[in-house]
Write an enzyme that holds these catalytic residues in place. Structure first.
Site, PDB file in Angstrom:
ATOM      1  N   HIS A 159      -0.156   3.081   8.676  1.00  0.00           N
ATOM      2  CA  HIS A 159       1.203   2.928   9.192  1.00  0.00           C
ATOM      3  C   HIS A 159       2.064   4.173   8.989  1.00  0.00           C
ATOM      4  CE1 HIS A 159      -0.323  -1.074   7.893  1.00  0.00           C
ATOM      5  NE2 HIS A 159       0.104  -1.411   9.097  1.00  0.00           N
ATOM      6  N   SER A 213       1.336  -5.457  12.241  1.00  0.00           N
ATOM      7  CA  SER A 213       1.883  -4.920  11.000  1.00  0.00           C
ATOM      8  C   SER A 213       2.811  -3.731  11.210  1.00  0.00           C
ATOM      9  CB  SER A 213       0.748  -4.521  10.054  1.00  0.00           C
ATOM     10  OG  SER A 213      -0.095  -3.551  10.649  1.00  0.00           O
ATOM     11  N   ASP A 233       0.784   5.026   4.711  1.00  0.00           N
ATOM     12  CA  ASP A 233      -0.472   4.606   4.087  1.00  0.00           C
ATOM     13  C   ASP A 233      -1.626   4.924   5.033  1.00  0.00           C
ATOM     14  OD1 ASP A 233      -0.345   2.652   6.037  1.00  0.00           O
ATOM     15  OD2 ASP A 233       0.017   0.985   4.676  1.00  0.00           O
TER      16      ASP A 233
END
Length: 370
Positions: free
Chosen positions: A339, A41, A336
């Protein structure tokens, strides 16, 4: 050791403060013909959007600062590889493989998938994703697609691919969503920190070797960052009596073992194990540590909380659909619970491109020029 860290910080400051946290307009021609991306991600740009998965970011406010809006990137704007592609001179961001059509494949593809790991089962707790093994196989399919544009001439295609850059950033989920999730996985019972890292390296070696067999010659391999200190972990350990600090040092210590093995792997591959290839190791652990510890020097006012999230450190629950994020994302290290922000991604991409502070044995600019 203190003198060495001081020298590294001074060198990084010279690199970073020579630039704003924006990426200049692309050059007329990219420094390399194509860029292929493998990862999780941290660099996924939309491959998970149509999967039945909790590891998706195709909703607002993700992409709030990205020119194309919400795309599936797990940050507010550009990812690390977006910034890297711009520095390399690409006119457009490298698209997700799931949306590539026709000759666009000749400029590269992003195979990264949120929740993915080196091990196939990693991330299954979050639903569907594309593991590293699957990403590599998708790449082999892409090579067959590219061959038609070289009239079936495999030698010509090989020469073309040998000039491209391949980026691989794997391992975070093998710890966060596997080894340190004993209620869902048995790996922490079957392995210890050393043997688990060795198992990962064995698989990773096979995966990188397969990329080599299908044309990869200039390869960036990233270590895992200081994930024991991300907002998600800080929120969990915030109220614990931890003499070493609020980070989850158990995770950090395991990551150090893995990263040490990754760097040794890069050394082995560079010493003739894969003839004609050049591998570069990115020390993500040291770079993320320095950004956090010296955040103010890089313009960060908040280094221990997510810009968007819920609970302690905005890290107990990650950014929710339509949630209002912090007003100034440039002041935050983390977007967040997991990340980094676009600002952090750009800083890291520039430092790795122009400086050897966190790269080994050469930087990315030198790799591109080989």
């Amino acid at each position: 050791m203190g003198i060495l860290r001081f020298v590294l910080l001074i060198s990084l400051n010279l690199v970073l403060f020579g630039f704003k946290t924006t990426v200049s307009q692309p050059q007329q021609q990219a420094q390399v013909p194509c860029l292929f991306i493998f990862g999780d991600s941290l660099v996924d740009n939309g491959n998970n959007n149509r999967l039945l998965s909790l590891a998706r970011a195709n909703y607002r406010p993700y992409g709030i600062d990205f020119p194309q809006g919400t795309t599936g990137r797990f940050t507010n704007g550009r990812t690390y590889v977006d910034a890297l592609a711009q520095i390399l001179g690409f006119r457009n961001y490298i698209p997700p493989y799931s949306r590539i059509r026709g000759q666009a494949i000749l400029r590269g593809a992003n195979f990264a998938s949120g929740a993915a790991g080196i091990r196939d089962e990693t991330g299954d707790n979050l639903g569907a994703h594309t593991s590293m093994n699957q990403q590599v196989e998708l790449y082999t399919t892409a090579v067959q697609q590219m061959l038609r544009y070289f009239r079936g001439d495999t030698n010509e295609l090989q020469r073309y691919l040998s000039r491209c850059i391949f980026y691989s950033g794997m391992g975070s989920n093998d710890y966060l969503n596997n080894y340190f999730m004993p209620d869902f996985y048995s790996t922490s019972t079957n392995y210890n920190d050393k043997t688990f890292a060795e198992s990962l390296i064995k698989n990773y070696t096979q995966q990188l070797t397969r990329l080599y067999q299908f044309g990869a010659r200039k390869v960036i391999v990233t270590g895992v960052g200081q994930i024991g200190c991300i907002p998600y972990q800080l929120a969990r350990y915030n109220n614990r009596n931890n003499s070493t600090g609020r980070c989850n040092e158990k995770i950090n210590n395991a990551i150090v073992v893995f990263n040490t093995q990754v760097k040794k792997l890069v050394d082995r591959l560079n010493k003739g194990q894969l003839k004609g290839a050049k591998f570069v190791y990115l020390d993500s652990y040291k770079s993320t540590y320095d950004l956090a510890v010296n955040g103010a020097a890089y313009g960060f006012e908040v280094v221990d909380k997510g810009c968007c999230g819920v609970g302690r450190n905005n890290g107990q629950i990650t950014c929710l659909p339509l949630q209002t994020p912090c007003p100034d994302r440039t002041k935050y290290l983390f977007w967040d619970a997991f990340h980094p922000t676009e600002t952090a991604n750009i800083l890291l991409a520039k430092s790795n491109f122009y400086s050897r502070a966190y790269t080994y044995p050469i930087n990315i600019q030198e790799l591109a020029n080989l």
